[in-house]
Structure formats: structure tokens, C-alpha cells
Write an enzyme that holds these catalytic residues in place. Structure first.
Site, PDB file in Angstrom:
ATOM      1  N   ASP A 466     -25.254  26.415 -65.933  1.00  0.00           N
ATOM      2  CA  ASP A 466     -24.114  26.295 -66.840  1.00  0.00           C
ATOM      3  C   ASP A 466     -24.631  25.943 -68.225  1.00  0.00           C
ATOM      4  O   ASP A 466     -25.765  25.465 -68.373  1.00  0.00           O
ATOM      5  CB  ASP A 466     -23.180  25.168 -66.375  1.00  0.00           C
ATOM      6  CG  ASP A 466     -22.439  25.532 -65.098  1.00  0.00           C
ATOM      7  OD1 ASP A 466     -22.256  26.726 -64.854  1.00  0.00           O
ATOM      8  OD2 ASP A 466     -22.066  24.614 -64.348  1.00  0.00           O
ATOM      9  N   ASP A 765     -20.231  22.672 -61.678  1.00  0.00           N
ATOM     10  CA  ASP A 765     -19.523  21.397 -61.807  1.00  0.00           C
ATOM     11  C   ASP A 765     -18.071  21.474 -61.355  1.00  0.00           C
ATOM     12  O   ASP A 765     -17.468  20.459 -61.031  1.00  0.00           O
ATOM     13  CB  ASP A 765     -19.601  20.873 -63.250  1.00  0.00           C
ATOM     14  CG  ASP A 765     -19.156  21.912 -64.272  1.00  0.00           C
ATOM     15  OD1 ASP A 765     -18.487  22.884 -63.873  1.00  0.00           O
ATOM     16  OD2 ASP A 765     -19.482  21.755 -65.466  1.00  0.00           O
ATOM     17  N   ASP A 769     -16.772  26.528 -58.375  1.00  0.00           N
ATOM     18  CA  ASP A 769     -18.201  26.842 -58.295  1.00  0.00           C
ATOM     19  C   ASP A 769     -18.732  26.712 -56.868  1.00  0.00           C
ATOM     20  O   ASP A 769     -19.866  27.103 -56.587  1.00  0.00           O
ATOM     21  CB  ASP A 769     -19.014  25.904 -59.204  1.00  0.00           C
ATOM     22  CG  ASP A 769     -18.869  26.263 -60.675  1.00  0.00           C
ATOM     23  OD1 ASP A 769     -18.675  27.462 -60.955  1.00  0.00           O
ATOM     24  OD2 ASP A 769     -18.930  25.361 -61.517  1.00  0.00           O
TER      25      ASP A 769
END
Length: 1045
Positions: A466, A765, A769
């Protein structure tokens, strides 16, 4: 696979099937100590019990849920009025039956078990008769606004229980001693020692007749003690890790203020705040909230999420918040919840073994079989030679107790060869190394949840990371804003003048859009001070709004009708608000391009709402690109007046008026560029996967060094529309994926693993996901920004959300893999030499130069102490200059075989030379010449292993002393080995069948051992073909290594 790595011992790193796990267990046919070998392997029988209990629990929940739904229909068809005071009193009296005296004195009005049954059995009738959640709160002596008083917490824990589950008791040191004594070969040796003492006393008397037997017993005691200490220390490390895993916090209201508490400190009556991605920490009742969707699959097995609201208010511990937010009143905690009962059984099953542990179980099994064969043959050769010798001396019919003692010693030597030959320590060395690495990683802000993740991350060839919070600091602030047709700099230190030169009406719309449509909150802390609580993005926008106006004033007399919280699929948050003037207004906030498409009007410089032309759309897109080019995160704020009143469950998705475009600054973390450079040098491709605008993503990727000249940046919608063939062409070049959905991330990971056999590590997070984390080889969840659902799906939790920590995990993973290879190389060399020296000597001369006591000491050096020295070496920078180990690459490499064979030949040549010609070479004479010769051979053999252990520190490089002084465990083991060897030779000769040596013989022994350092240099100059993991379609990896870095 090689001869020492049979297919039965090939285990996937994640989610191995039960059949695969049973297959390798069945293939392990030679185990000295089953209790110790399988200590950390899962208990498949207990897992079966847990499955059965899970099915019963699910059935119970399904039946309760069906009864509850029927009751709901009945209630809907009947009177909806509030129950009478008399009904409440009757129900209250029934629920207060058998209430403990302590509870009555404290003012509570409901029995703990009956309270638990209301939620556990979905008893909506009783809840309604009590007056709903407020009536129940009254019985629990709590206010839904003020929450529990901190002073009441101990009393509530005493009466209603604490939110903790039953755990297995921690095993004491003596348990590990007892387990170490279950080694079958040691038990046989103990019997041999006892018999030896008995026979010795009868033939040679006290104390001489006890020396051999006592020597074996003392050696066994030493082996057992050192093994137990090592195992106990491992268990302490795992206990510390388990404590870290349980550090889960939740937001509650206590003493009238919002605060974070551990889920294990929750009590009945607590008011818990739930948001997307949270695990429901206890059973409870819904108080208030918006769009709450609960995933109950962990309990009920149903994959369809359940909507929770006033009429369907029951929340169960262990379920997950899939969408929305809510306040919940805790009614049941700990072992009274269904989840608590289930956890008690699930914890018995244990954690899956790692691929390396299983692979080395296979290696140990095959080597053990070879060693058993050598031991049997050695024993038979010694017996036959002894019988032939007696026959030659015409003593075949004359037998005495001394003959029995000799035969017993032969048997003890053969059993000890098995002790040495079966490398029981191989799979346990993996556990030792992993435990050490996990403890060190925990100190460095990485919590390893699954053992296998440590190994797998070391082989990662790709990290999909990310952007927000991982590559950047996650300390966000609104830096720029476009409003009233102009882009302005936000002066965050200027208070009310943060944004100047805008009309009153535009400012009013901006403040409404910020204050009404926010996922953050202004909360009062224990000290009475106000602070902003929420995600960094939400907090940054709300803090900007607070600089410009008063939130209470804007929200006064407004009523929130509906909330659609932000999620990564929609990439926007929408609310519907009833204003004080009677009108209804929708507010929308989210990804700039998405919200801009929903707008057809905007606020002009005069504060008027005007239509938006194509030219103005283009201008606004240019502003968005300009902000993104400065690495700012862009969001649009918009509103729409609902003219025809509010249609339930329908927030419009078009016809909005654009209020502002905000640019949020989120600086790149210090050290990220160097960490990315390290990854490239290590052959690890870094791919950024973000929901942000592509221009923002490109700017950040270039700043971090992720996006290279021949790399590709692509948007999620474009990526997901590619055909499999097109994906195959572009996947190796993708370095940035912007505006990606969780599905895009999942597809990327799946194809990298499936099409290209990459070993993929993924960060995540959010709740959505979870599929990508599940699909990856190693899932890394963020400890600060990550939701509990993401953490539960992950293998490793990055506690500081820092990309540098991920690189550190990869380095430690490589260290674990290489440390185990070093230990295997060392142990196989000792195995080969110990087996061959005794076997050849037995065949040639009818005696074994290494006695049972000496072999037990050698076993301790190569097994427990060897593992401690080599398997716990910290990583060095050289690990990041070599490519990752690919899939299907043999664990025992050609380099290792070269070193094992080379050192074995050298050691055997030296030892056999001294065995057959030692007296002449060393000029030994007299009655004790043979004893001195055998002592010298034993001493030389041990020093060969000491220096071979040093050689094993690096299998490729000539400089094997690099970093040796930073590895204090290695130095400690070396020092202890040498000191104890001196003690054995010089002072324990009576028990160890040794005799003190002259300084000249000590010097020759040490020099013979040290010569293996020169042998190692010669061996490392012999070129060896490297094994590489080839991709089946032959694609070229993106360039990596120091040159690109």
C-alpha cells in the site's frame, strides 16, 4: 526433489490439507522422541473435535436465528407498543432469580447466565419486555451515553466474569526435562548403563566397576539438561509472542469519555464503538448506528452478511463488522459466549508446521534409516570379530562377566551411533531459529502470527505494498484546496484565516460538507480536552474544518437520516441529513474523479451555485492533476438538496454540486527510498497498489524509487478489463496500480503467483484486503492503520506500518533459511564422519575409537549446541545482495554437498590415518599408548567440528569471520564447547575413557582442526552451478540488483 527431500515431505506454506499433514506424519518412520519431535506440530485429532464442536455451535446458532426471525414476524404483526410496567417487573423478577448477593448489593438486576441466554438464543421477546436496550442498560446499572464507571470494573468482573478465554497452562521447565527423557535411544542407554554398573560391580568391584555406566548416565544427564534448557527458552519466546498477539484494543465510552481499552478488559455494561473491520469483542446488543453489516461466517458458517439494527439487535463475539458503524452494549463476556467455548477447543489444535520443519523431518528420517543400518552393521561386525578372536584363542566356550561387559559396551556404542545418526535436532533447529527470529522481529516492530511466514518472506520475490501509511507517514494535513474556482494554500497555523478570500455562503457549504459527512469524531478525553478521533484522512479534513468554524453550531438541530460509510470498493462516503429548516440534503465525499463525475454544478467565486460546463470540468481535472503531481492526496466534497423529500434507502449518486477539491499532504517516510533500494538489490520487485489518483501514485512512486524508466503505472479499472494474455504481457512490468479495488489487488496477487510462480508478500489494512492477504504467500497487515479483520487474515503484523520494517522481515526470513542450511551442512558432516570412523575402524580392527560417552558429547555439540550456535545468527547486509530462493529449489544445494563431501573426506583422512598409524606418527609407546591414541583421535574429531562450525557460518564466502563478534550466542557456544572438551580430556577421563594429553598433542589436535579452515577456502574455490527457479513461460524479470538500485 533430491534423495534427502522426498515428495511426501513437500508441504505448502499456507493452508495445507489434512491429507497432506497426515501423509508426512505417516512417512516419519524413525523417531527417537515423538513427544519432542512433534511438540509444535498441530494435533489433528483435537482439530477434528473442534470441527465437530463448530458444527454443533453453528447448528445451535442457525436454530436460534430461525426462531428469532419467526418471533420478529410475530412481533411485527402484533402490537408495537412499549411493555407495561407490570410486564417489565415480572420479567425483571424472573431474570433476577438466583442473583448473587454481591450483585444485588451492587445494584444489578439480572442474573449473568440469564443475561447470556438473551443474546445467545436471540430472545427478542424478553429483550422487548425489558424495554429494549435502554431497559437492559438500567438493569446493568449503566448509561449508554456515560458508559461504565472505571471504579465499577472490578465488581463487574467478579459478578459477570472477565473477557478472557480458557488457555492451556504454561509448561514448567521440569516438563521439558521429562519430555527429553522420552528419547528411546537414551532410555536404552540408561538401561545399558545400569546393567553395566551391575556387571562392573560384580567383576571389578567398587568404584572401578561403575565408571563406564556412570559416564554414560552423566552424559545422558548433560544431554537432557541442555536440551530441556534450550526447549524451555523457546517456549518462553513463544509465550511472549502470544502475549503480543493478544494486544487488541477497542474504543469504548467509560466515565463519559471515549477511550481505548484492551478487549480482554471489557466488562458487561461497557458501551463499545464498532467500525468497519472490527472484530466484535463480546456478545452484546445494538444501541445505535448506521448501515451495520455483520459477517457471522466464523460462527454460523453463513457467508451472507447480516444487517443489524434496532429490530435485529443481537451481536455475537467473534463475528466481524463488514460495513457501517455502531454502538453496542456488552452483555456477555469470556467463556459465557459461544465464541469463548469454541476458542477453548480451537486452541488445542495447535499451529500448522512450517514447510522447512516438514522438509527436515524427511531429511532426518532418511539419514536416520542410513544411520540405523550403519549401527546394526557396526554392532554385527564388532560381535563377529570378537567371537572370531575368542575362537582363535580357543576361548569360545569360556565366558565370563567381563565378556558380557564388552558385548554390552559394543551394544551401547551401536545405540549411541543411532543417537548421533538420527538428526532429531534438524526439524527442531527450524523451530529454534524461527523462535529467535520472531522474538527479534517483535523487538523491531513486526509481530509474526504464523511461524511459516518467517520462512516464506525470506523467499519473497515481489512485495505488493500500500502507499498510505506504509510508504508515507500517515500524518496527514490539508495542504491545498480548490474552492470558488480558485486553488488556495491552506495555512494550518493561521487559525480562522486558514483559508481566505471566499464568500460566506461558500464557507457555510464547505463547513456543512466537512462536519456532516465525516467518519471522524471530536471526542472528550479523560483530561476534559477535545481531540479528533478517526482515520488520518478523515481527521485531516475535520481538523481543517475546525480551523474555520464550530462543529456543534453547524450540527445543532440536524438529524442524520442515513450514512453510507467509506469503503474501498465505492471509494466515497455519503450521508443524508435533515436540516433545521425542514429540507433534506445529501453530502458526498471521496475519490476526486469519481465524485466529480457525480457533479453537474459548482459554487462560483460569488458563492452562487452555477452549472458546470465541459471547460470547467477540464479546468477542475487540471487542478486535480496539479495537486496529484505535488504528491497530494485529492478528494472532492459535494452536496445535493433533495427536493421531493427523502426516499428511504436511497442516497442519490448524481446531480451534486461540487463544493471543493482538497489536497492532503502525506509525506514519504524517512528511509523508504533506501529500503526500496535494498529490495531491488535483493532481487525483490516492489509494486505499489493504492486507491489514490494515478498522478499522486506516480509522484510518490518516483520519490520512493519504485517506478523505474521501463516500469508501468496502470489504473485498476484498466487492469481488470485485460484478457489473460494481455495480463501475461504486462504483469512483469507493472510497478504502480492506482485507483485499485481490493478485487484488483487480489487478481494481481493471484496471477503473479499462478502465471509466474512469484513468491508474493502483500500489505493490507482494510477489511476488503482480507482476500488478497489470504491469497498471498505472506500477508502483512498494518498494526496502526489496519483493521482487526485484516490483522486476523495476515501472517505478520507490521506494528509501526513502516515499509522499512517489511524489508527487515524479509532479511530475517532469509537469515532463518540460510541459518538452517548452515546447520544442516554442519550436522550432516558430523554425521558422515562419526558413522564412517566407527564403522571403518570396527571392520578393520574390531574396536570403535569413539565410545558411547564420547559420541553422546559429539551429539550434544552437533545437535543442541550446534543449532544454538548456527540457527540463531543475526542477518547481515550480504543477505540482501543475493537473489531470493525461488519455489521448487532444493533445500540442500550443490554448494552444501560440495562442502559436506569435501570436509568429510578431509576429516576421515586425518582421523583414519591416526587411527591406523597414530602410534607410529605420534611416537606413542607404553601400556597406555592405545588409550592416548583414542583420546587424541576423539580430541582431534571434536576440534574438527569446532572449526567446521566456524566454516559453516558462510557456505560461499571465504571470509567466515565477518560479523562473528556480533553473534554472542555463537561465541558463547564455541567457548563452552572448548572449555568442556578440556574438562572431559583432562579431568573426566575415568568416566569418558580418556586420558590427559601433553601440550604437544593438544597443539596437534587443534592444528588438525584449524587446517579445515584452509580446506574450506580450497573447496569454495571449486565452482558450483547455481540452482535458480525458472519461470515456466520464460519471461524476463524486471531488472534488479545493485546496478538498478
Amino acid at each position: 526433489m533430491s534423495l534427502l527431500e522426498p515428495e511426501a515431505f513437500d508441504l505448502p506454506a499456507k493452508y495445507p490439507s489434512e491429507a497432506t499433514q497426515r501423509r508426512w506424519r505417516d512417512a516419519v518412520s524413525l523417531v527417537k522422541n515423538r513427544r519432542r519431535r512433534f511438540r509444535y506440530a498441530p494435533n489433528l485429532e483435537k482439530r477434528e473435535e473442534a470441527k465437530e464442536l463448530m458444527e454443533k455451535t453453528r447448528e445451535k446458532i442457525r436454530v436460534g436465528f430461525m426462531a428469532y426471525m419467526a418471533a420478529l414476524k410475530f412481533i411485527d404483526a402484533g402490537d408495537h407498543g412499549r411493555p407495561s410496567d407490570q410486564v417489565r417487573e415480572d420479567v425483571g423478577a424472573e431474570l433476577a432469580k438466583d442473583l448473587p448477593e454481591e450483585a444485588r448489593d451492587a445494584g444489578f438486576g439480572i442474573n449473568p447466565d440469564k443475561l447470556a441466554s438473551i443474546v445467545g438464543s436471540y430472545d427478542i421477546k424478553t429483550l422487548n419486555k425489558l424495554g429494549g436496550v435502554e431497559g437492559l442498560a438500567g438493569k446493568l446499572k449503566v448509561s449508554s451515553n456515560e458508559g461504565v464507571k472505571s471504579s465499577d470494573v472490578p465488581v463487574r468482573q467478579n459478578i459477570y466474569g472477565s473477557n478472557k478465554f480458557t488457555e492451556k497452562p504454561f509448561r514448567s521447565f521440569w516438563t521439558f526435562v521429562w519430555e527429553a527423557l522420552h528419547d528411546l535411544t537414551l532410555v536404552i542407554l540408561i538401561v545399558c548403563a545400569v546393567v553395566s554398573i551391575g556387571v562392573g560391580l560384580a567383576t571389578e568391584g567398587w568404584p572401578k566397576g561403575t565408571y563406564d555406566g556412570l559416564g554414560i548416565l552423566l552424559s545422558i544427564f548433560l544431554v537432557v539438561f541442555v536440551t530441556a534448557v534450550s526447549d524451555y527458552r523457546q517456549s518462553l519466546q513463544f509465550r511472549d509472542l502470544d502475549k503480543e498477539k493478544k494486544k487488541i484494543s477497542i474504543q469504548v465510552t467509560r466515565d463519559g469519555s471515549r477511550q481505548k481499552v484492551s478487549i480482554y478488559d471489557l466488562v458487561v455494561g461497557d458501551v463499545v464503538h464498532l467500525s468497519i473491520g472490527d472484530l466484535v469483542p463480546a456478545d452484546g446488543i445494538f444501541i445505535s448506528g448506521y448501515s451495520l453489516l455483520i459477517d457471522q461466517s466464523s460462527l454460523s458458517g453463513e457467508s451472507v452478511p447480516v444487517s443489524i439494527y434496532e429490530k435485529r439487535p443481537f451481536l455475537l463475539s467473534g463475528t466481524k463488522v463488514q460495513d457501517g458503524s455502531a454502538k453496542m452494549l456488552v452483555t456477555t463476556v469470556g467463556m459465557r459466549t459461544e465464541w469463548g467455548k469454541l476458542m477453548e477447543t480451537l486452541s488445542e489444535g495447535g499451529e500448522d508446521e512450517t514447510p522447512l520443519q516438514v522438509k527436515l523431518n524427511g531429511v532426518a528420517t532418511i539419514i536416520g534409516k542410513i544411520g540405523l543400518g550403519f549401527a546394526v552393521v557396526t554392532f554385527l561386525v564388532l560381535i563377529v570379530r570378537y567371537l572370531v578372536d575368542k575362537a582363535n584363542h580357543h576361548q569360545f566356550t569360556e565366558w565370563s562377566s567381563s565378556d558380557a561387559l564388552t558385548l554390552l559396551n559394543y551394544f551401547a556404542t551401536a545405540v549411541t551411533i543411532i543417537v548421533v545418526a538420527v538428526p532429531e535436532g534438524l526439524p527442531l533447529a527450524v523451530t529454534l531459529s524461527l523462535a529467535f527470529a520472531m522474538k527479534k522481529l517483535m523487538d523491531n516492530k513486526a509481530l509474526v502470527r504464523h511461524l511459516s511466514a518467517c520462512e516464506t518472506t525470506g523467499s519473497a520475490s515481489c512485495i505488493c505494498t500500500d502507499k498510505t501509511g506504509t510508504l508515507t507517514t500517515n500524518h496527514m494535513v490539508v495542504n491545498k484546496i480548490w474552492i470558488c474556482g480558485k486553488a488556495k494554500k491552506v495555512e494550518n497555523d493561521a487559525g480562522g484565516d486558514a483559508i481566505t478570500d471566499i464568500s460566506e455562503s461558500a464557507l457555510d457549504f464547505l463547513l456543512q460538507a466537512i462536519f456532516h459527512n465525516t467518519g471522524a469524531e471530536v471526542v472528550k478525553g479523560k483530561d476534559g480536552k477535545k481531540s479528533v478521533l478517526g482515520t488520518p484522512t478523515e481527521s485531516a479534513i475535520l481538523e481543517c474544518g475546525l480551523l474555520l468554524g464550530d462543529i456543534d453550531e453547524k450540527k445543532r438541530d440536524c438529524n442524520m437520516l442515513k450514512v453510507e460509510p467509506f469503503n474501498s470498493a465505492k471509494k466515497r462516503m455519503s450521508v443524508l441529513v435533515a436540516l433545521p429548516d425542514g429540507n433534506t440534503r445529501a453530502f458526498c465525499k471521496g475519490a476526486s474523479e469519481i465524485v466529480l463525475k457525480m457533479c453537474d454544478r459548482f459554487i462560483d467565486p460569488n458563492g452562487e451555485i452555477v452549472d458546470m460546463s465541459e471547460e470547467q470540468v477540464t479546468n477542475i481535472m487540471d487542478v486535480i492533476k496539479e495537486f496529484a503531481g505535488e504528491a497530494l492526496r485529492t478528494l472532492c466534497l459535494a452536496f445535493k438538496n433533495i427536493e421531493d423529500g427523502y426516499q428511504e434507502n436511497n442516497i442519490p449518486d448524481s446531480g451534486y454540486t461540487l463544493v471543493a477539491v482538497v489536497g492532503i499532504k502525506d509525506p514519504v517516510r524517512p528511509g523508504v527510498k533506501e529500503a526500496v533500494k535494498t529490495c531491488l538489490a535483493a532481487g525483490i520487485t516492489v509494486r505499489m497498489v493504492t486507491g489514490d489518483n494515478i498522478n499522486t501514485a506516480i509522484a510518490i512512486a518516483k520519490e520512493c524509487g519504485i517506478l523505474t524508466a521501463d516500469g508501468l503505472a496502470i489504473e485498476g479499472p484498466e487492469f481488470r478489463n485485460k484478457s489473460p494474455d494481455e495480463m501475461r504481457q504486462i504483469l512483469p512490468r507493472i510497478q504502480v496500480m492506482a485507483r485499485s479495488s481490493p478485487t484488483d489487488k487480489h487478481v494481481l496477487v493471484k496471477n503473479l503467483r499462478g502465471m509466474f510462480r512469484e513468491v508474493v508478500a502483500v500489505t493490507g489494512d482494510g477489511t476488503n484486503d482480507a482476500p488478497a492477504l489470504h491469497e498471498s504467500d505472506t500477508g502483512l497487515a498494518m498494526g496502526i492503520a489496519g483493521t482487526e479483520v485484516a490483522k486476523e487474515s495476515a501472517d505478520i503484523i507490521v506494528l509501526d506500518d513502516n515499509f522499512r520494517t517489511i524489508v527487515n522481515v524479509a532479511k530475517w526470513g532469509r537469515s532463518v533459511y540460510i541459518n538452517i542450511q548452515k546447520f544442516v551442512q554442519f550436522q550432516l558432516t558430523v554425521n558422515v564422519v562419526a558413522l564412517m570412523i566407527n564403522f571403518i575402524s570396527a571392520c578393520a580392527s574390531g574396536s570403535a575409537p569413539l565410545t558411547a560417552v564420547q559420541l553422546l558429547w559429539v551429539n550434544l555439540i552437533m545437535d543442541t549446541l550446534g543449532a544454538l550456535a548456527l540457527a540463531t545468527e543475526p542477518p547481515h547486509d550480504g543477505l540482501t545482495s543475493r537473489p531470493p530462493v525461488g519455489r521448487d529449489v532444493s533445500f540442500i544445494t550443490k554448494t552444501m554437498w560440495r562442502n559436506i563431501i569435501g570436509h568429510s573426506i578431509y576429516q576421515l583422512a586425518i582421523l583414519l590415518t591416526f587411527n591406523f598409524a597414530g602410534k607410529q606418527i605420534l611416537r606413542l609407546e607404553g601400556s597406555d599408548a592405545t588409550k592416548i591414541q583414542n583420546t587424541f583421535i576423539f580430541n582431534t574429531f571434536v576440534f574438527c567440528q569446532v572449526f567446521n562450525e566456524i566454516n559453516s557460518r558462510d557456505m560461499d564466502k571465504i571470509n567466515i569471520f565477518r560479523g562473528i563478534f556480533s553473534s554472542w550466542i555463537f561465541l558463547g557456544v564455541m567457548f563452552a564447547t572448548v572449555v568442556f572438551q578440556v574438562i572431559i580430556i583432562e579431568f573426566l577421563g575415568t568416566f569418558a575413557s580418556t586420558t590427559p594429553l601433553s601440550w604437544q598433542l593438544w597443539l596437534i589436535s587443534v592444528l588438525n582442526g584449524a587446517a579445515s579452515l584452509i580446506v574450506a577456502v580450497i573447496l569454495k574455490l571449486i565452482p558450483v552451478e547455481r540452482e535458480t527457479s525458472k519461470h515456466h513461460d520464460g519471461y524476463d524479470l524486471l531488472p534488479s540488483g545493485p546496478e538498478l538500485a
